[in-house]
Structures are given as structure tokens and as C-alpha cells.
Write a protein that holds these residues in place. Structure first.
Motif, PDB file in Angstrom:
ATOM      1  N   ASN A   1      10.363  -0.981   9.636  1.00  0.00           N
ATOM      2  CA  ASN A   1       9.513  -0.942   8.372  1.00  0.00           C
ATOM      3  C   ASN A   1       9.096  -2.086   8.060  1.00  0.00           C
ATOM      4  N   SER A   2       9.918  -3.226   8.340  1.00  0.00           N
ATOM      5  CA  SER A   2       9.493  -4.562   7.798  1.00  0.00           C
ATOM      6  C   SER A   2       8.082  -4.972   8.537  1.00  0.00           C
ATOM      7  N   VAL A   3       7.970  -4.649   9.917  1.00  0.00           N
ATOM      8  CA  VAL A   3       6.984  -4.874  10.793  1.00  0.00           C
ATOM      9  C   VAL A   3       5.786  -4.135  10.216  1.00  0.00           C
ATOM     10  N   GLY A   4       5.958  -2.683   9.810  1.00  0.00           N
ATOM     11  CA  GLY A   4       4.954  -1.860   9.166  1.00  0.00           C
ATOM     12  C   GLY A   4       4.273  -2.630   8.139  1.00  0.00           C
ATOM     13  N   ASP A   5       5.088  -3.131   7.162  1.00  0.00           N
ATOM     14  CA  ASP A   5       4.742  -3.776   5.763  1.00  0.00           C
ATOM     15  C   ASP A   5       3.891  -4.778   6.317  1.00  0.00           C
ATOM     16  N   ILE A   6       4.302  -5.685   7.173  1.00  0.00           N
ATOM     17  CA  ILE A   6       3.583  -6.790   7.347  1.00  0.00           C
ATOM     18  C   ILE A   6       1.996  -6.430   7.738  1.00  0.00           C
ATOM     19  N   LEU A   7       2.248  -5.703   8.942  1.00  0.00           N
ATOM     20  CA  LEU A   7       0.690  -5.179   9.429  1.00  0.00           C
ATOM     21  C   LEU A   7      -0.099  -4.429   8.369  1.00  0.00           C
ATOM     22  N   ARG A   8       0.537  -3.817   7.678  1.00  0.00           N
ATOM     23  CA  ARG A   8      -0.283  -2.935   6.566  1.00  0.00           C
ATOM     24  C   ARG A   8      -0.991  -4.156   5.758  1.00  0.00           C
ATOM     25  N   SER A   9      -0.063  -5.170   5.205  1.00  0.00           N
ATOM     26  CA  SER A   9      -0.498  -6.128   4.464  1.00  0.00           C
ATOM     27  C   SER A   9      -1.812  -7.128   5.132  1.00  0.00           C
ATOM     28  N   GLU A  10      -1.612  -7.280   6.386  1.00  0.00           N
ATOM     29  CA  GLU A  10      -2.577  -8.068   6.978  1.00  0.00           C
ATOM     30  C   GLU A  10      -3.872  -7.170   7.210  1.00  0.00           C
ATOM     31  N   ARG A  11      -3.770  -5.814   7.427  1.00  0.00           N
ATOM     32  CA  ARG A  11      -4.838  -5.094   7.661  1.00  0.00           C
ATOM     33  C   ARG A  11      -5.652  -4.803   6.144  1.00  0.00           C
ATOM     34  N   GLN A  12      -4.893  -4.799   5.158  1.00  0.00           N
ATOM     35  CA  GLN A  12      -5.654  -4.832   3.758  1.00  0.00           C
ATOM     36  C   GLN A  12      -6.396  -6.165   3.570  1.00  0.00           C
ATOM     37  N   ASN A  13      -5.770  -7.080   3.841  1.00  0.00           N
ATOM     38  CA  ASN A  13      -6.301  -8.546   3.593  1.00  0.00           C
ATOM     39  C   ASN A  13      -7.692  -8.675   4.423  1.00  0.00           C
ATOM     40  N   LEU A  14      -7.467  -8.235   5.641  1.00  0.00           N
ATOM     41  CA  LEU A  14      -8.814  -8.249   6.805  1.00  0.00           C
ATOM     42  C   LEU A  14      -9.757  -7.339   6.167  1.00  0.00           C
TER      43      LEU A  14
ATOM     44  N   ASP B   1       7.928   8.020  17.173  1.00  0.00           N
ATOM     45  CA  ASP B   1       6.568   8.551  16.409  1.00  0.00           C
ATOM     46  C   ASP B   1       5.880   7.446  15.602  1.00  0.00           C
ATOM     47  N   GLY B   2       7.005   6.564  15.085  1.00  0.00           N
ATOM     48  CA  GLY B   2       6.473   5.353  14.281  1.00  0.00           C
ATOM     49  C   GLY B   2       5.601   4.299  15.128  1.00  0.00           C
ATOM     50  N   VAL B   3       6.348   4.101  16.239  1.00  0.00           N
ATOM     51  CA  VAL B   3       5.573   3.141  17.148  1.00  0.00           C
ATOM     52  C   VAL B   3       4.242   3.647  17.582  1.00  0.00           C
ATOM     53  N   SER B   4       4.367   4.956  17.988  1.00  0.00           N
ATOM     54  CA  SER B   4       3.099   5.483  18.304  1.00  0.00           C
ATOM     55  C   SER B   4       2.113   5.545  17.270  1.00  0.00           C
ATOM     56  N   SER B   5       2.553   5.468  15.767  1.00  0.00           N
ATOM     57  CA  SER B   5       1.403   5.245  14.925  1.00  0.00           C
ATOM     58  C   SER B   5       0.978   3.882  14.943  1.00  0.00           C
ATOM     59  N   LEU B   6       1.937   2.956  15.003  1.00  0.00           N
ATOM     60  CA  LEU B   6       1.266   1.511  14.990  1.00  0.00           C
ATOM     61  C   LEU B   6       0.291   1.355  16.105  1.00  0.00           C
ATOM     62  N   ARG B   7       0.534   1.943  17.358  1.00  0.00           N
ATOM     63  CA  ARG B   7      -0.301   1.936  18.344  1.00  0.00           C
ATOM     64  C   ARG B   7      -1.475   2.393  18.162  1.00  0.00           C
ATOM     65  N   ASP B   8      -1.584   3.379  17.464  1.00  0.00           N
ATOM     66  CA  ASP B   8      -2.843   4.179  16.892  1.00  0.00           C
ATOM     67  C   ASP B   8      -3.586   3.527  15.736  1.00  0.00           C
ATOM     68  N   GLY B   9      -2.977   2.419  15.050  1.00  0.00           N
ATOM     69  CA  GLY B   9      -3.642   1.748  13.985  1.00  0.00           C
ATOM     70  C   GLY B   9      -3.266   2.493  12.626  1.00  0.00           C
ATOM     71  N   ASP B  10      -2.190   3.148  12.653  1.00  0.00           N
ATOM     72  CA  ASP B  10      -1.621   3.853  11.479  1.00  0.00           C
ATOM     73  C   ASP B  10      -0.314   3.034  11.099  1.00  0.00           C
TER      74      ASP B  10
END
Length: 442
Positions: free
Chosen positions: A100-113, A70-79
């Protein structure tokens, strides 16, 4: 050393039960002669217990695997907002921690973007330039605030055909946006002063599709400041020229008086000749400025292109491009001839091959004629292009800077306008718009 997990203990219990069942089965087999019956009895005891233990053992693993899916599916959908609760100290726990570490990095990058996009959009929206991005089908993908005010009275333009938006604009603005060449265009809107726009178009490919970015920059205020600076400069130029001419004349007059007193009449011819030369130069200099300042009103008359342009070709060499319009124009023949001779001479002096200097006349659908003077010289830089129509601006060492300005004054006195633009294949193109003849023309 890694601690033994609960599942490991459960597996050990299951193995012990299975072993116990096997021993029990062997004991039964010794009491019963039929070995097959003993084997079936052993399986009946062992299999249910084993399946129950395996099911209880794999249930937490299945839950963790489903959570990871479910988590990988949410990453694929941009969540990137989902985190897994890590309570294991085995390989599955390590995998959940990595997720969880990958999700934190992607969340931070999205916020910066998002912050960078917000900053860029704020800058573009507050820009005084009008920016319009159009896709390959002609639909508007993006338009900033200045563009919405200029083209749509502040309404949104996204999703609308840009040609549809332009159809509702004043003709001069529509022609500037649809012109093929970048350059300066004079835009006239009813109820306001004429505005000078610098229009550029940039094409690029995005996601395998062609896009075009239009930029409309108003130079009216900048040119007004430059005109004020130019007038200050011309006052200094006139003052300098007058001093350069009057000082020698005054000195020569004094020398002539001394020569008369000394009865040296042989010196008077040279003195008078020099005074006459300096006076003629000063008169010619002032006449140029007076001609610019006292431009007479045009005397409009019906002009046939088939007779006007051949007469012009006898004064300056150029080639005709395309068919001539059959409808007559309505302008002052002497003034327009002066404009075209000036522009054609500039084209020859640009370094263009003589046979590449061309002139074309096109009849437009909105009641105007478009005259194009083209050459294959080096064109103009952005700085020169922005200042070419200013009074007294010249790149020629001996130029007065009045040629193009006089052309603009004459064309605007006829109700037309002028635009300069560099040609895509090299060279310069000057465009003149003139009204067509009407029934009241003489």
C-alpha cells in the motif's frame, strides 16, 4: 511480544487432534494383533481432520497472496489505484502495508508527473513558435497549435507524413521547411505580407530511434521594430554626418573671408582644398543613401549562365560548383551582377580561404533558379544572423550597413527572395531564389 494469530491456534488444535488420533491408534493396536490394520485405522482418523484444519488455516493466507499478486499485476500495468485492506498483525500484514505504501508513492508521483506534463503542454501549445516533432520514418508525432495553423489550417497533423503536409503548403514555406541549413527564410503566402522565418532543426535519439524537431519562429514583427529603430538611428547618423561636415565648411568659409580681408591669398588654396575634400566626402555619403532609396526597377532580359558567370569571374574570384543550368534566367544583368559581387566580396572579407569561396546555380522544379554563395569563414552568430538584412546594420567598423540590404531589395524586386544560413561544417551560405525566363522576356 506479537499476539498469537488465529491460524496459530488452529494449528495447535490440529496438532492436539493428531496426537489424540495417534494415541487412539496405539490403544487400538494393543487390542488388535495386526499392527498394519491399526496403522491404517489411525491414518483414517487423523488425515481427514488434519487436511480440513490445514485447508481452513491456509484459506486466508491464499486470499492475501492472491490479492498481492493482483496488486503487483496492476502496478505492472500502470494502475496504482488498488489498495489492500490490512487486518493482519503478522508478516503477511506487513507485506500488504508495504505494498500500500509503494502504491501511494507511485500514485503521487504519477499525479505530479501528469501536472508537469499538463503545464509543459500548455506552455508549448501557447507558444508563438511552430513546433513539429517527426520520427525517423517522417511521420509527425507532435505539432503544437501554431504549427497546425501554419501548416494544416488548424487540423491535426499527428500520424501524417510531414512531407505530405508540406506538399499542400506554399512553395516558399515548403522550401524553408525542407532546406538543409538553419537560418532566415522569407515566406510569401498569397494574400498576405511576406514573412521572415527563422528555421532550426534539431536531431536527437529517443528510445533508440532518430527524431527531428522543427522550430519555425516568425521574426517579421521583431524585424519591423528593429527597422523602425534603425531608421531613427540613421536619422541621427545623417544629422551627425551633416553637422560634422557643415560645421568645418562654415568655419573654413569664415576663415577664407578673413584671409581675403587681410590679403592673405596664400591661405586660400589650403582652405578651398579642405572645403572641397569635406564636400566630396559629404556628397559620397549622401549618394550611398540616395542609391539605396532610389533603386531603379530591374530591366529584365534573357541571360545565359554560361556567358554571365565567366564575365563575373573576371570581376571577383570564385569557384563554380556543379553544372550550370541550360535554361536561361530572366533578370537585370547589371543589378544581379552587383548583388553577386557584393556577396562574393563579403565572402572573401570573412576570412575564408580564397579557394573555398564557391558559387553554385541550381535549376528547381518549381520554376526558379537557386543561387548559392558559400564560404568557409566563421559564419554569423544568431544575433548577427537575425539583423544582417536590416538597413544600416553592419559589423564592419567602416561599413555602411547597406550592402546586404541592397542585395535583398534587388532580389525581391526581381520577384525572388534571400536567405542566410550558417553551414554545418563552418562558414556562411547565402541563398538567392530567382524566377526562370518566360516566353515574354526580351
Amino acid at each position: 511480544m506479537r499476539a498469537i494469530s488465529l491460524e496459530g491456534k488452529t494449528l495447535a488444535v490440529a496438532a492436539a487432534l493428531a496426537a489424540g488420533g495417534a494415541v487412539l491408534g496405539v490403544c487400538i493396536a494393543r487390542q488388535v494383533d495386526d499392527g498394519v490394520l491399526a496403522l491404517l485405522f489411525s491414518c483414517a482418523l487423523i488425515l481427514p481432520v488434519t487436511l480440513l484444519v490445514i485447508r481452513r488455516t491456509m484459506a486466508p493466507v491464499s486470499r492475501y497472496l492472491q490479492a498481492l499478486i493482483d496488486g503487483v499485476s496492476s502496478l505492472r500495468d500502470g494502475d496504482f489505484s488498488i489498495n489492500l485492506a490490512v487486518r493482519r498483525r503478522d508478516e503477511l500484514g506487513d507485506l500488504a502495508a508495504a505494498y500500500n505504501s509503494v502504491g501511494d508513492i507511485l500514485r503521487s508521483e504519477r499525479q505530479n508527473l501528469y501536472q508537469r506534463e499538463l503545464l509543459l503542454d500548455t506552455v508549448i501549445q501557447s507558444s508563438p513558435q511552430s513546433l513539429v516533432l517527426v520520427d525517423d520514418s517522417g511521420h509527425v508525432l507532435y505539432a503544437n497549435t501554431a504549427a497546425r495553423r501554419r501548416f494544416a489550417d488548424g487540423r491535426r497533423m499527428e500520424g501524417v507524413l510531414f512531407d505530405t503536409v508540406l506538399d499542400a503548403c506554399p512553395p516558399s514555406l515548403r522550401e524553408a521547411a525542407r532546406a538543409e541549413l538553419d537560418g532566415l527564410y522569407t515566406v510569401e503566402i498569397e494574400g498576405s505580407e511576406p514573412e521572415i522565418l527563422h528555421v532550426t532543426r534539431n536531431q536527437f535519439r529517443l528510445n533508440t530511434r532518430e527524431h527531428r524537431l522543427y522550430q519555425f519562429k516568425s521574426l517579421t514583427r521583431e524585424l519591423t521594430r528593429q527597422e523602425l529603430a534603425t531608421w531613427k538611428k540613421v536619422i541621427r547618423v545623417i544629422s551627425h554626418e551633416l553637422n560634422n561636415s557643415l560645421a568645418p565648411i562654415s568655419s573654413l568659409a569664415h576663415s577664407g573671408r578673413l584671409a581675403v580681408q587681410a590679403q592673405r591669398t596664400d591661405l586660400l588654396d589650403g582652405i578651398f582644398e579642405t572645403i572641397e575634400e569635406r564636400s566630396a566626402r559629404l556628397r559620397h555619403f549622401l549618394e550611398n543613401y540616395a542609391r539605396f532609396a532610389k533603386l531603379p526597377q530591374p530591366r529584365l532580359e534573357r541571360i545565359d549562365w554560361s556567358s554571365f558567370l565567366p564575365r563575373l569571374q573576371r570581376a571577383v574570384r570564385f569557384g563554380l560548383e556543379g553544372e550550370l543550368p541550360t535554361e536561361p534566367a530572366n533578370f537585370d544583368a547589371a543589378q544581379i551582377e552587383q548583388v553577386l559581387i557584393n556577396l562574393l566580396k563579403n565572402a572573401h572579407e570573412s576570412g575564408s580561404p580564397a579557394d573555398a569561396v564557391r558559387l553554385a546555380v541550381q535549376q528547381l522544379d518549381d520554376g526558379q533558379f537557386l543561387i548559392r554563395v558559400m564560404d568557409r569563414g566563421p559564419g554569423m552568430s544568431e544575433t548577427v544572423l537575425a539583423s544582417a538584412l536590416l538597413p544600416f546594420y553592419s559589423t564592419k567598423p567602416e561599413g555602411t550597413g547597406l550592402g546586404l540590404t541592397l542585395c535583398r531589395e534587388i532580389i525581391e524586386a526581381h520577384g525572388g527572395r534571400v536567405a542566410l544560413a550558417n553551414r554545418a561544417e563552418g562558414g556562411l551560405e547565402v541563398r538567392l531564389w530567382l524566377p526562370m525566363a518566360h516566353s515574354g522576356a526580351v
